[in-house]
Each structure stands twice: as structure tokens, then as C-alpha cells.
Design a protein around this motif. Structure first.
Motif, PDB file in Angstrom:
ATOM      1  N   ARG A 344       0.830  -1.211   0.000  1.00 46.91           N
ATOM      2  CA  ARG A 344       0.000   0.000   0.000  1.00 46.91           C
ATOM      3  C   ARG A 344       0.864   1.261   0.000  1.00 46.91           C
ATOM      4  O   ARG A 344       0.579   2.221  -0.718  1.00 46.91           O
ATOM      5  N   ILE A 345       1.914   1.227   0.830  1.00 53.67           N
ATOM      6  CA  ILE A 345       2.803   2.387   0.872  1.00 53.67           C
ATOM      7  C   ILE A 345       3.493   2.576  -0.477  1.00 53.67           C
ATOM      8  O   ILE A 345       3.635   3.699  -0.970  1.00 53.67           O
ATOM      9  N   GLU A 346       3.902   1.440  -1.066  1.00 56.46           N
ATOM     10  CA  GLU A 346       4.541   1.519  -2.371  1.00 56.46           C
ATOM     11  C   GLU A 346       3.590   2.100  -3.416  1.00 56.46           C
ATOM     12  O   GLU A 346       3.972   2.959  -4.212  1.00 56.46           O
ATOM     13  N   MET A 347       2.336   1.630  -3.381  1.00 56.61           N
ATOM     14  CA  MET A 347       1.343   2.153  -4.315  1.00 56.61           C
ATOM     15  C   MET A 347       1.043   3.614  -4.020  1.00 56.61           C
ATOM     16  O   MET A 347       0.875   4.423  -4.949  1.00 56.61           O
ATOM     17  N   HIS A 348       0.978   3.948  -2.710  1.00 55.25           N
ATOM     18  CA  HIS A 348       0.740   5.347  -2.342  1.00 55.25           C
ATOM     19  C   HIS A 348       1.845   6.238  -2.886  1.00 55.25           C
ATOM     20  O   HIS A 348       1.581   7.317  -3.446  1.00 55.25           O
ATOM     21  N   ASP A 349       3.094   5.783  -2.705  1.00 59.74           N
ATOM     22  CA  ASP A 349       4.216   6.572  -3.225  1.00 59.74           C
ATOM     23  C   ASP A 349       4.145   6.690  -4.747  1.00 59.74           C
ATOM     24  O   ASP A 349       4.441   7.756  -5.312  1.00 59.74           O
ATOM     25  N   TYR A 350       3.729   5.583  -5.389  1.00 62.10           N
ATOM     26  CA  TYR A 350       3.633   5.606  -6.849  1.00 62.10           C
ATOM     27  C   TYR A 350       2.548   6.584  -7.302  1.00 62.10           C
ATOM     28  O   TYR A 350       2.759   7.393  -8.221  1.00 62.10           O
ATOM     29  N   VAL A 351       1.376   6.507  -6.645  1.00 55.67           N
ATOM     30  CA  VAL A 351       0.285   7.412  -7.008  1.00 55.67           C
ATOM     31  C   VAL A 351       0.679   8.857  -6.729  1.00 55.67           C
ATOM     32  O   VAL A 351       0.371   9.767  -7.515  1.00 55.67           O
ATOM     33  N   THR A 352       1.363   9.064  -5.614  1.00 47.17           N
ATOM     34  CA  THR A 352       1.814  10.424  -5.304  1.00 47.17           C
ATOM     35  C   THR A 352       2.763  10.941  -6.377  1.00 47.17           C
ATOM     36  O   THR A 352       2.645  12.097  -6.825  1.00 47.17           O
ATOM     37  N   LEU A 353       3.686  10.092  -6.789  1.00 42.44           N
ATOM     38  CA  LEU A 353       4.624  10.492  -7.839  1.00 42.44           C
ATOM     39  C   LEU A 353       3.904  10.795  -9.136  1.00 42.44           C
ATOM     40  O   LEU A 353       4.173  11.813  -9.803  1.00 42.44           O
ATOM     41  N   VAL A 354       2.965   9.896  -9.505  1.00 52.00           N
ATOM     42  CA  VAL A 354       2.212  10.112 -10.747  1.00 52.00           C
ATOM     43  C   VAL A 354       1.414  11.403 -10.668  1.00 52.00           C
ATOM     44  O   VAL A 354       1.350  12.184 -11.633  1.00 52.00           O
ATOM     45  N   THR A 355       0.796  11.629  -9.496  1.00 55.38           N
ATOM     46  CA  THR A 355      -0.002  12.854  -9.335  1.00 55.38           C
ATOM     47  C   THR A 355       0.871  14.092  -9.456  1.00 55.38           C
ATOM     48  O   THR A 355       0.493  15.078 -10.115  1.00 55.38           O
ATOM     49  N   ARG A 356       2.029  14.045  -8.841  1.00 53.90           N
ATOM     50  CA  ARG A 356       2.934  15.202  -8.935  1.00 53.90           C
ATOM     51  C   ARG A 356       3.395  15.431 -10.376  1.00 53.90           C
ATOM     52  O   ARG A 356       3.445  16.568 -10.862  1.00 53.90           O
ATOM     53  N   VAL A 357       3.748  14.323 -11.048  1.00 51.43           N
ATOM     54  CA  VAL A 357       4.169  14.455 -12.449  1.00 51.43           C
ATOM     55  C   VAL A 357       3.039  15.025 -13.285  1.00 51.43           C
ATOM     56  O   VAL A 357       3.245  15.899 -14.146  1.00 51.43           O
ATOM     57  N   LEU A 358       1.810  14.523 -13.006  1.00 50.95           N
ATOM     58  CA  LEU A 358       0.649  15.000 -13.756  1.00 50.95           C
ATOM     59  C   LEU A 358       0.412  16.483 -13.500  1.00 50.95           C
ATOM     60  O   LEU A 358       0.144  17.257 -14.450  1.00 50.95           O
ATOM     61  N   GLU A 359       0.538  16.898 -12.235  1.00 50.51           N
ATOM     62  CA  GLU A 359       0.328  18.309 -11.929  1.00 50.51           C
ATOM     63  C   GLU A 359       1.417  19.180 -12.547  1.00 50.51           C
ATOM     64  O   GLU A 359       1.139  20.287 -13.026  1.00 50.51           O
ATOM     65  N   GLU A 360       2.633  18.678 -12.538  1.00 50.60           N
ATOM     66  CA  GLU A 360       3.708  19.440 -13.187  1.00 50.60           C
ATOM     67  C   GLU A 360       3.458  19.562 -14.686  1.00 50.60           C
ATOM     68  O   GLU A 360       3.708  20.618 -15.289  1.00 50.60           O
ATOM     69  N   GLU A 361       2.966  18.475 -15.266  1.00 50.25           N
ATOM     70  CA  GLU A 361       2.675  18.525 -16.697  1.00 50.25           C
ATOM     71  C   GLU A 361       1.521  19.481 -16.974  1.00 50.25           C
ATOM     72  O   GLU A 361       1.546  20.240 -17.952  1.00 50.25           O
ATOM     73  N   ARG A 362       0.529  19.470 -16.124  1.00 44.53           N
ATOM     74  CA  ARG A 362      -0.582  20.407 -16.266  1.00 44.53           C
ATOM     75  C   ARG A 362      -0.082  21.853 -16.148  1.00 44.53           C
ATOM     76  O   ARG A 362      -0.491  22.733 -16.904  1.00 44.53           O
ATOM     77  N   LYS A 363       0.796  22.041 -15.175  1.00 46.62           N
ATOM     78  CA  LYS A 363       1.338  23.382 -14.978  1.00 46.62           C
ATOM     79  C   LYS A 363       2.123  23.841 -16.199  1.00 46.62           C
ATOM     80  O   LYS A 363       2.026  24.990 -16.635  1.00 46.62           O
ATOM     81  N   ARG A 364       2.908  22.900 -16.740  1.00 47.02           N
ATOM     82  CA  ARG A 364       3.694  23.235 -17.939  1.00 47.02           C
ATOM     83  C   ARG A 364       2.795  23.562 -19.133  1.00 47.02           C
ATOM     84  O   ARG A 364       2.988  24.570 -19.836  1.00 47.02           O
ATOM     85  N   VAL A 365       1.763  22.697 -19.320  1.00 49.90           N
ATOM     86  CA  VAL A 365       0.861  22.932 -20.449  1.00 49.90           C
ATOM     87  C   VAL A 365       0.102  24.234 -20.255  1.00 49.90           C
ATOM     88  O   VAL A 365      -0.083  25.025 -21.207  1.00 49.90           O
ATOM     89  N   ALA A 366      -0.363  24.499 -19.027  1.00 53.72           N
ATOM     90  CA  ALA A 366      -1.088  25.741 -18.758  1.00 53.72           C
ATOM     91  C   ALA A 366      -0.205  26.952 -19.020  1.00 53.72           C
ATOM     92  O   ALA A 366      -0.654  27.971 -19.589  1.00 53.72           O
TER      93      ALA A 366
END
Length: 560
Positions: A344-366
């Protein structure tokens, strides 16, 4: 020459073997007392003296039992009194005839204590020898029926070669030998000595009988080992617990019972017991059952001491298989939980990383939409404005105006899309202004009466917390616009010392939240799943309350 009846059938009295050992000391005690009285005063005096001792002793015991309510003065009471003397080691007494009204009874016994003592000393007698037993039986009848004129004669005796000892109880006037008991010589010192000895042996027999019953009925295995690790005693519980018969183990090394590995542990503790007399400990062993299964035992041991010398070890072994099995199951499930938690922690870390990458990508595109695409569209609109000044033909002017309107609409969409991807308000001013912009935008775009309420003192939060709460509010208001058909929506941000609370409520159509919890095919299902995951990423709780016709409420509480 010893007769064939001198061979005692021990199966007839196996239930009172321990009591018999304590009752009669074959090297002295009862037998020696009789022989001493015979030598001093003759056989007749010895018989009458011992008869009187049996009479007085039994009257005292039976009288006390009647007074205490342990015996009743009827046939059942008489039989129970006989059973009590059997348990005390007097022999396997059998009532063959009983008539209380006539004060008559016939009782047989293959191993009465006096005749048994004669046999053990290899003595053949020409006359019956069980005077003490006869006196005791006469006293039992006397106390049960409440008459003193009762006597008992021994008609046959094993000590003189008969198969059994036969006792006949009659009224005293009809007795052959003990009709008149008043003329007994003064042998008080022998009676006192004999009575004291028999009482002591009787008490010892009762104690040993109680100990035998205790060991046989105990839920634990009771055992003893000698100094070499040989089993000298083991209780019957071993048969039901491990499948061994006690008689098959006594005299054999402890390895027979515990196996190689268990015996190594047990012998190590035996060595410590022999070296340190006060040594006592408890340990656990996995012991093989005869059927191949494993039984777990908790074994408590102490030193076995005789005359101040440690001669071995005694102990109690308790079945703890259910407890050990439970511990093993708990340990297994705990390990599974640890692995599950690690995943669960591993998945949590993975989801957190994906979310951060996604937000950074959103920020870049915006940012690119704002800096490049939007600016290019602004330039296009201005060029179209300049072009309109140089166009004289009305039809051409109209086409240019249409193109300019289209460019403005595209510019508005790009700016909206840029704000949706990553509003600059969130980074620049924080959560409250960003959520306020969401409510205003909902009101302007959909006509929903949306407002923001702030409770407590607003403050900036950690970027991850602000971003997650903003996305949850954004998704919730998007659901209000697309699905709820609501006319009002309220967003409330409550700031406390250690937590922040986000609540989004509408008065729309509502739905059943758990109707299809696993359905990710719909936009609403995917949105709810995303909101829950974002709340969990920041260590918060997510709750949705909805009912058809009563609107929907979404609440998130996050630590800060």
C-alpha cells in the motif's frame, strides 16, 4: 508350604493398590502388632483385642459420617460405608447377603488386610486371622441399625487356605467367637499402638487415593524422571493427549515420549535441576503424537527431592496447541498485513509520484497555453482589428469580423483551459482565492447560485494539501454542473489548529453513492474515485452523503 491361595490376584484390587500399600506395612505394622500380642497374651487375647480395636475405630468413623449426613441409616448407608472401607484399602469387600431388620449380613473378601499381610510374610494360619476387619464390619452394622448387640465371625480365611475370607454378621447372642466381649485382658498399650498405626495408615491411604484420583483426572500430564532421564511416573492424560499408554512409558527414557529434539531440551533442564536444587522453569516443546501430528506442550519442572537429595525431576505438561496455533495464525496474518501495508505504501508513493508528475505537466501545459497560444491568439485578434480598418468592401469586412469573433472565442477557451489545468491564483494567493474563483466561475457559466463560506482564520497550507483540496473542490463543483441539476451549491472551508475541512453541498437530484462502487466507466464514478484517492494521499478522510432527491454532500478532513 504356601497354598495356591497365597498367590494374590492383583486385578481384583487394582483400584485400591495404592491404598493397600499405605494401609499395611508387610514388614511390621499390623502383622507385627498381632504377633506381639499373641506372644505376650495368646492368640485368643490378640483376636479379641484387635476385634475391639476394629469395633471402636469403625464406630467412631461411621458415627461421625452419620452425624455429618454423609451416611444414612438404611441399606444404602450400609453399602456406602462398605465402599468407603474398600477405598481405604481394607480389601474388595462384597456383600452377598443383607438383612438389616434381622441384623444379619454375609460379606466375602479375597484380600482382607490381615490375611493379605499373613500371605506376604509367607505364614499359613490354622484359624481365621481377620479379627480387626470382623470388628469393623460388626461396628458398621451396629451404627447403621442403631443396635449394640451385634457381632461378626470370620467363617473362612485366605490365610488358612480358603479361597476367600467370609464374614458373617449376626446378633451378638448368635456369634460363635465374640458373643461376650466384656472379658478382654488389659492390653491397652497394644490397642492404642495398633489403633494409632491403623488410623495413620488409613489417612495415608486416603491421601494416596485422592492423589491417584487427582492425577488420573487432571487435564495436564503429571510426570517424574529419575536422574538419568528415565520416566518413573506419568499420568493417564498422556494417552488422550499424545496417544501413549502410561504403562508403555514408565521405565523408558524420555526420548520415547519427546523425540530427539525435544529430549535434548528436556535433558538440558534436567541437568540444571540436578545441579541447582531450587531450579524451576517453564518451557515449550513441539511433541509428536503417535499419529504423526504435532502437539505443543508448556512444561513446568522442579526438582524431585528425597531425604534432602535431588533424585530427579517432576513436572506438569499442559496442552497449549490451540494457543500456539492461534499465535502462528496471528503471526502469519501480521506478516501478510505488513506485506500488504508495504504494497500500500509503495502504491501510495507511486500514485503520489504520478499525481505530482501530472500536476507538473498540467502546470507546464497551462503555462505554454498562456504564454504561447494565448499570446498568439491575442496578436491574431489585433491583426484582424488592423485588417478591418483597411477593408472597404462590406462582405469582406463581415468575414473578417467573423474570423475575429472566432479567434476571441478560441482565446477565451484557451484561457479557461489554462486556468482549469493550473490556476495561477492557487500558486500565487492560495486555496481560498482559488476556490472562490471556482464558485464564481460556476455561477457565471451555469447559473448555479454558488458561494464560498470560510470558517476560522484562513492561512496558506502545504502545496500538496492546497492542490489536493483544490482539485477535490474543482471535481465536486464540476459534478454539480454536469450531473446534479442543482440550483444552489455551497463550499465551506474550515480552518482549525491541526486540520482543515472542505465541504461541498448542493440541492440537486442526488444519487445512491454505493449503488455501483466499482463502476469506473462513468464520469461520476471516476471523479468520486479520484477525489477519494486525493484525500488519502494527504492523509485525510473522504465522506460522501447523498440520497435521491435530497442533494449531495462531500466532506474532506485533512491534517495540517
Amino acid at each position: 508350604m504356601a497354598s495356591k491361595t497365597q498367590v494374590v490376584n492383583r486385578e481384583q484390587w487394582s483400584g485400591t493398590a495404592v491404598a493397600r500399600t499405605a494401609m499395611v506395612d508387610i514388614r511390621g505394622g499390623f502383622y507385627r502388632l498381632r504377633r506381639e500380642i499373641e506372644a505376650l497374651a495368646g492368640v485368643d487375647v490378640a483376636e479379641r483385642s484387635l476385634y475391639a480395636a476394629g469395633w471402636e475405630g469403625a464406630r467412631s468413623v461411621i458415627g461421625a459420617m452419620i452425624a455429618n449426613g454423609e451416611l444414612t441409616q438404611d441399606e444404602d448407608g450400609f453399602r456406602r460405608a462398605i465402599e468407603r472401607y474398600i477405598r481405604a484399602g481394607y480389601g474388595q469387600l462384597t456383600i452377598t447377603r443383607l438383612d438389616l431388620a434381622a441384623a444379619r449380613a454375609t460379606i466375602t473378601c479375597p484380600d482382607a488386610i490381615e490375611s493379605w499381610a499373613f500371605q506376604q510374610n509367607g505364614i499359613h494360619s490354622e484359624r481365621p486371622v481377620c479379627a480387626y476387619s470382623a470388628g469393623a464390619l460388626a461396628a458398621i452394622m451396629s451404627k447403621i441399625i442403631g443396635r449394640d448387640d451385634v457381632a461378626c465371625d470370620e467363617l473362612t480365611c485366605v490365610a488358612r487356605g480358603d479361597d476367600v475370607c467370609t464374614f458373617k454378621i449376626t446378633p451378638a447372642a448368635q456369634s460363635r467367637h465374640f458373643r461376650n466381649m466384656s472379658k478382654i485382658p488389659d492390653v491397652a498399650q497394644y490397642l492404642e499402638r495398633g489403633t494409632s498405626l491403623l488410623e495413620e495408615k488409613t489417612r495415608e491411604a486416603e491421601v494416596l487415593e485422592q492423589y491417584r484420583l487427582l492425577t488420573e483426572n487432571a487435564i495436564d500430564i503429571i510426570f517424574s524422571l529419575d536422574a538419568l532421564g528415565v520416566i518413573t511416573f506419568i499420568s493417564k492424560r498422556v494417552e488422550s493427549l499424545l496417544g501413549y499408554k502410561p504403562q508403555d512409558l514408565i521405565g523408558r527414557p524420555v526420548t520415547t515420549l519427546l523425540g530427539k529434539e525435544g529430549s535434548m531440551v528436556a535433558l538440558e533442564h534436567l541437568e540444571r535441576t540436578l545441579a541447582v536444587p531450587h531450579y524451576a522453569t517453564t518451557y515449550e516443546l513441539a511433541v509428536p503424537h503417535v499419529n504423526g501430528n504435532t502437539v505443543y506442550l508448556s512444561i513446568s519442572v522442579t526438582a524431585l527431592v528425597k531425604d534432602g537429595v535431588v533424585i530427579g525431576q517432576q513436572g506438569i505438561a499442559r496442552d497449549i496447541t490451540p494457543q500456539v496455533t492461534l499465535r502462528q495464525e496471528v503471526a502469519r496474518r501480521t506478516q501478510e498485513l505488513r506485506l500488504s501495508e508495504a504494497r500500500r505504501i509503495e502504491m501510495h508513493d507511486y500514485v503520489t509520484l504520478v499525481t505530482r508528475v501530472l500536476e507538473e505537466e498540467r502546470k507546464r501545459v497551462a503555462r505554454e497555453l498562456h504564454d504561447d497560444t494565448a499570446q498568439a491568439l491575442v496578436a491574431l485578434v489585433r491583426n484582424l482589428d488592423s485588417l478591418m480598418l483597411n477593408v472597404d468592401k462590406p462582405s469582406d469586412r463581415k468575414k473578417v469580423e467573423e474570423i475575429r469573433t472566432l479567434a476571441e472565442n478560441i482565446l477565451k477557451s484557451v484561457r479557461r483551459f489554462s486556468r482549469d489545468l493550473r490556476p495561477s491564483l492557487l500558486d500565487d494567493l492560495g486555496l481560498v482565492p482559488a476556490v472562490e474563483w471556482l464558485t464564481e466561475d460556476l455561477s457565471q457559466q451555469s447559473g448555479v447560485d454558488a458561494r464560498l463560506d470560510v470558517v476560522g482564520v484562513p492561512r496558506r497550507l502545504q502545496p500538496d494539501v492546497e492542490l489536493s483540496l483544490f482539485r477535490i473542490a474543482q471535481e465536486a463543483l464540476s459534478n454539480v454542473r454536469r450531473h446534479s441539476h442543482a440550483s444552489r451549491a455551497t463550499v465551506r472551508l474550515s480552518f482549525a489548529d491541526k486540520k482543515v475541512r472542505l465541504l461541498v453541498r448542493d440541492n440537486g437530484t442526488g444519487f445512491v453513492p454505493n449503488e455501483r462502487p466499482a463502476d469506473l466507466s462513468s464520469a461520476r464514478g471516476l471523479g468520486l474515485r479520484g477525489m477519494r484517492e486525493r484525500a488519502e494521499l494527504i492523509g485525510g478522510s473522504f465522506c460522501i452523503t447523498s440520497e435521491p432527491g435530497k442533494g449531495t454532500t462531500i466532506e474532506v478532513v485533512a491534517p495540517v
